[in-house]
Design a protein around this motif. Structure first.
Motif, PDB file in Angstrom:
ATOM      1  N   THR A 146       0.833  -1.206   0.000  1.00  0.00           N
ATOM      2  CA  THR A 146       0.000   0.000   0.000  1.00  0.00           C
ATOM      3  C   THR A 146       0.868   1.258   0.000  1.00  0.00           C
ATOM      4  O   THR A 146       0.660   2.181  -0.798  1.00  0.00           O
ATOM      5  N   GLU A 147       1.848   1.300   0.895  1.00  0.00           N
ATOM      6  CA  GLU A 147       2.706   2.481   0.992  1.00  0.00           C
ATOM      7  C   GLU A 147       3.518   2.697  -0.283  1.00  0.00           C
ATOM      8  O   GLU A 147       3.675   3.829  -0.758  1.00  0.00           O
ATOM      9  N   GLN A 148       4.026   1.612  -0.861  1.00  0.00           N
ATOM     10  CA  GLN A 148       4.784   1.726  -2.101  1.00  0.00           C
ATOM     11  C   GLN A 148       3.914   2.258  -3.234  1.00  0.00           C
ATOM     12  O   GLN A 148       4.335   3.114  -4.023  1.00  0.00           O
ATOM     13  N   THR A 149       2.674   1.747  -3.304  1.00  0.00           N
ATOM     14  CA  THR A 149       1.765   2.164  -4.361  1.00  0.00           C
ATOM     15  C   THR A 149       1.416   3.641  -4.227  1.00  0.00           C
ATOM     16  O   THR A 149       1.431   4.403  -5.204  1.00  0.00           O
ATOM     17  N   ILE A 150       1.101   4.075  -3.010  1.00  0.00           N
ATOM     18  CA  ILE A 150       0.733   5.473  -2.792  1.00  0.00           C
ATOM     19  C   ILE A 150       1.932   6.387  -3.010  1.00  0.00           C
ATOM     20  O   ILE A 150       1.797   7.486  -3.585  1.00  0.00           O
ATOM     21  N   THR A 151       3.116   5.973  -2.580  1.00  0.00           N
ATOM     22  CA  THR A 151       4.326   6.758  -2.826  1.00  0.00           C
ATOM     23  C   THR A 151       4.522   6.992  -4.315  1.00  0.00           C
ATOM     24  O   THR A 151       4.829   8.105  -4.755  1.00  0.00           O
ATOM     25  N   LEU A 156       2.162   6.730  -6.799  1.00  0.00           N
ATOM     26  CA  LEU A 156       1.079   7.542  -7.354  1.00  0.00           C
ATOM     27  C   LEU A 156       1.231   9.015  -6.989  1.00  0.00           C
ATOM     28  O   LEU A 156       0.902   9.903  -7.793  1.00  0.00           O
ATOM     29  N   ALA A 157       1.727   9.301  -5.789  1.00  0.00           N
ATOM     30  CA  ALA A 157       1.842  10.682  -5.324  1.00  0.00           C
ATOM     31  C   ALA A 157       2.843  11.500  -6.124  1.00  0.00           C
ATOM     32  O   ALA A 157       2.915  12.722  -5.963  1.00  0.00           O
ATOM     33  N   GLU A 158       3.589  10.846  -7.013  1.00  0.00           N
ATOM     34  CA  GLU A 158       4.503  11.569  -7.898  1.00  0.00           C
ATOM     35  C   GLU A 158       3.763  12.274  -9.026  1.00  0.00           C
ATOM     36  O   GLU A 158       4.341  13.114  -9.723  1.00  0.00           O
ATOM     37  N   HIS A 159       2.492  11.932  -9.227  1.00  0.00           N
ATOM     38  CA  HIS A 159       1.754  12.435 -10.380  1.00  0.00           C
ATOM     39  C   HIS A 159       0.442  13.084  -9.959  1.00  0.00           C
ATOM     40  O   HIS A 159      -0.157  12.721  -8.946  1.00  0.00           O
ATOM     41  N   LEU A 160       0.003  14.032 -10.771  1.00  0.00           N
ATOM     42  CA  LEU A 160      -1.367  14.517 -10.647  1.00  0.00           C
ATOM     43  C   LEU A 160      -2.296  13.427 -11.156  1.00  0.00           C
ATOM     44  O   LEU A 160      -1.934  12.707 -12.091  1.00  0.00           O
ATOM     45  N   PRO A 161      -3.464  13.248 -10.587  1.00  0.00           N
ATOM     46  CA  PRO A 161      -4.111  14.043  -9.531  1.00  0.00           C
ATOM     47  C   PRO A 161      -3.900  13.493  -8.129  1.00  0.00           C
ATOM     48  O   PRO A 161      -4.746  13.699  -7.261  1.00  0.00           O
ATOM     49  N   PHE A 162      -2.780  12.791  -7.911  1.00  0.00           N
ATOM     50  CA  PHE A 162      -2.566  12.104  -6.635  1.00  0.00           C
ATOM     51  C   PHE A 162      -1.562  12.825  -5.740  1.00  0.00           C
ATOM     52  O   PHE A 162      -1.159  12.286  -4.717  1.00  0.00           O
ATOM     53  N   LYS A 163      -1.144  14.022  -6.104  1.00  0.00           N
ATOM     54  CA  LYS A 163      -0.083  14.722  -5.370  1.00  0.00           C
ATOM     55  C   LYS A 163      -0.418  14.890  -3.890  1.00  0.00           C
ATOM     56  O   LYS A 163       0.463  14.811  -3.031  1.00  0.00           O
ATOM     57  N   ASN A 164      -1.690  15.126  -3.595  1.00  0.00           N
ATOM     58  CA  ASN A 164      -2.057  15.376  -2.192  1.00  0.00           C
ATOM     59  C   ASN A 164      -2.162  14.102  -1.366  1.00  0.00           C
ATOM     60  O   ASN A 164      -2.553  14.144  -0.201  1.00  0.00           O
ATOM     61  N   LEU A 169       7.176  -2.131 -10.199  1.00  0.00           N
ATOM     62  CA  LEU A 169       6.709  -1.303 -11.302  1.00  0.00           C
ATOM     63  C   LEU A 169       6.523   0.131 -10.833  1.00  0.00           C
ATOM     64  O   LEU A 169       6.348   0.392  -9.644  1.00  0.00           O
ATOM     65  N   THR A 170       6.553   1.048 -11.780  1.00  0.00           N
ATOM     66  CA  THR A 170       6.339   2.452 -11.467  1.00  0.00           C
ATOM     67  C   THR A 170       5.298   3.030 -12.400  1.00  0.00           C
ATOM     68  O   THR A 170       5.169   2.610 -13.557  1.00  0.00           O
ATOM     69  N   GLN A 229      -3.703   5.184 -17.250  1.00  0.00           N
ATOM     70  CA  GLN A 229      -2.400   5.313 -16.608  1.00  0.00           C
ATOM     71  C   GLN A 229      -1.671   3.995 -16.742  1.00  0.00           C
ATOM     72  O   GLN A 229      -2.283   2.931 -16.584  1.00  0.00           O
ATOM     73  N   THR A 230      -0.397   4.051 -17.040  1.00  0.00           N
ATOM     74  CA  THR A 230       0.380   2.820 -17.200  1.00  0.00           C
ATOM     75  C   THR A 230       1.318   2.614 -16.013  1.00  0.00           C
ATOM     76  O   THR A 230       1.755   3.565 -15.367  1.00  0.00           O
ATOM     77  N   TRP A 231       1.582   1.341 -15.753  1.00  0.00           N
ATOM     78  CA  TRP A 231       2.580   0.920 -14.770  1.00  0.00           C
ATOM     79  C   TRP A 231       3.610   0.080 -15.522  1.00  0.00           C
ATOM     80  O   TRP A 231       3.250  -0.887 -16.199  1.00  0.00           O
ATOM     81  N   SER A 232       4.876   0.433 -15.401  1.00  0.00           N
ATOM     82  CA  SER A 232       5.922  -0.227 -16.183  1.00  0.00           C
ATOM     83  C   SER A 232       7.057  -0.682 -15.279  1.00  0.00           C
ATOM     84  O   SER A 232       7.330  -0.061 -14.238  1.00  0.00           O
ATOM     85  N   PRO A 233       7.748  -1.770 -15.672  1.00  0.00           N
ATOM     86  CA  PRO A 233       8.939  -2.185 -14.924  1.00  0.00           C
ATOM     87  C   PRO A 233       9.970  -1.062 -14.917  1.00  0.00           C
ATOM     88  O   PRO A 233      10.111  -0.321 -15.896  1.00  0.00           O
ATOM     89  N   LYS A 234      10.665  -0.913 -13.808  1.00  0.00           N
ATOM     90  CA  LYS A 234      11.626   0.176 -13.684  1.00  0.00           C
ATOM     91  C   LYS A 234      12.780   0.047 -14.669  1.00  0.00           C
ATOM     92  O   LYS A 234      13.416   1.040 -15.037  1.00  0.00           O
ATOM     93  N   ASP A 235      13.056  -1.180 -15.121  1.00  0.00           N
ATOM     94  CA  ASP A 235      14.116  -1.359 -16.120  1.00  0.00           C
ATOM     95  C   ASP A 235      13.601  -1.205 -17.547  1.00  0.00           C
ATOM     96  O   ASP A 235      14.351  -1.329 -18.506  1.00  0.00           O
TER      97      ASP A 235
END
Length: 357
Positions: A80-85, A87-95, A243-244, A310-316
């Motif tokens: 949960t924390e990883q996912t929210i961290t 998502l919070a990098e992008h709008l509309p999840f900044k808050n 993924l990010t 919105q896409t989620w992609s492997p970091k590599d």
């Protein structure tokens, strides 16, 4: 990892007990104690009347009891924390960056959790996370807005309109204690559909879609929901992969399928995979896709429009992208993000052009 502020005792995790297997207080005054599996209501389960205002929120989601922090699995908290961290990098999840989290188990049998996100004053959004039967968790859906799934106030209105609540005997407008004696209220999740199951003594269960708050025929709650797949990691975000997320692509398309019914005469589009959504929902298109199902619209909360992704992609960057499509809920501020693959094959898609913007 960014730090989050959590409101609770000692550990800072506030866990709200869902109404899964939760008998509303008027039905029983007993308080069973059972320390079995942490992802069910059996942990510290107490008969209680769910609050309709959740304390500070007029339209909050499930509110009942606080559980010990040990009731939330560590892996669930981490995911949960990883996912929210991310998502919070992008709008509309900044808050969401410094938000408070409430954990509510959903069930029975689905091993899902509703995580509501708020700033201490109002709800900001939610996640629904499900055990994937492979030793991890998956992100079943997420969304932003203050009018969240499983909100109790609209549920009360639905049940009152259907004559299920004894409104004449209602003593407290913020609880469901006027349900008939011997009833049971459960919050459940299946595939892309959050819903309530209301069991009345001696009668067939009543199902209410927990987003649209429409009563759903019981048969529709059994047939249309696909079961979890063994190749689940290829279609939804999993805690077993790193993924990010990307920025949200919003077409500015029409949000309400009922505002312009011209889509009814448009041809059905071929959508075979998530990349087709990216092709059809370009950021400059001002178009949306209207989703409908044959004889199952109520069960899915359809028709509804898809207005982005919105896409989620492997970091590599070497693996395949996972795509979540964006679904604004009509007449509310809620915007849901659900796995694109979970919609494919369940219904039809037609294009709707927004000519007003």
């Amino acid at each position: 990892m960014k730090e989050f502020s959590y409101r609770s005792v000692m550990t800072g995790i506030r866990v709200t007990l869902s109404s899964i297997l939760l008998t509303v207080a008027v039905f029983s005054s007993s308080s069973p104690s059972n320390a079995d599996a942490p992802d069910t209501c059996s942990v510290g389960c107490t008969s209680a009347a769910p609050s309709l205002d959740g304390g500070s929120h007029n339209n909050s989601s499930i509110s009942a009891l606080q559980l010990a922090s040990s009731a939330v699995p560590d892996r669930l908290e981490t995911f949960t924390e990883q996912t929210i961290t991310d998502l919070a990098e992008h709008l509309p999840f900044k808050n969401w960056q410094d938000a408070s989290l409430d954990y509510t188990p959903l069930g029975p049998g689905t091993h899902s959790w509703l995580i509501t996100i708020d700033d201490g004053v109002k709800p900001l959004g939610y996640l629904i996370i499900t055990s994937d039967d492979l030793g991890g968790y998956i992100l079943s859906e997420y969304g932003i807005g203050s009018e969240l799934p499983y909100s109790l106030a609209p549920l009360k209105n639905t049940l009152a309109s259907a004559g299920i609540l004894n409104t004449g005997q209602q003593k407290d407008s913020t609880t469901l204690d006027s349900l008939p004696q011997g009833s049971k209220l459960e919050a459940q999740y299946n595939s892309i559909t959050p819903y309530w199951k209301v069991t009345l003594k001696g009668k067939a269960p009543v199902y209410v879609h927990a987003v649209t708050n429409d009563i759903v025929p019981s048969a529709a709650n059994k047939a249309p929901f696909p079961s979890r797949k063994t190749n689940i990691k290829s279609s939804v975000l999993s805690s077993l992969e790193s993924l990010t997320s990307s920025s949200v692509i919003n077409t500015q398309g029409e949000q309400d399928p009922y505002s312009n019914l011209k889509w009814l005469t448009n041809p059905v589009l071929s959508v075979k995979n998530g990349n087709d959504f990216i092709r059809l929902l370009r950021s400059d298109s001002r178009k949306s896709l209207t989703f409908t199902t044959k004889d199952q619209n109520a069960a899915f909360g359809a028709p509804f429009n898809l207005t982005g992704w919105q896409t989620w992609s492997p970091k590599d960057k070497l693996g395949a992208k996972i795509i979540y499509v964006m679904i604004p809920q009509r007449n509310t501020d809620l915007i849901r993000f659900i796995p694109a693959q979970n919609l494919i094959g369940l219904g039809k898609f037609r294009e709707e052009a927004n000519t007003l913007k």
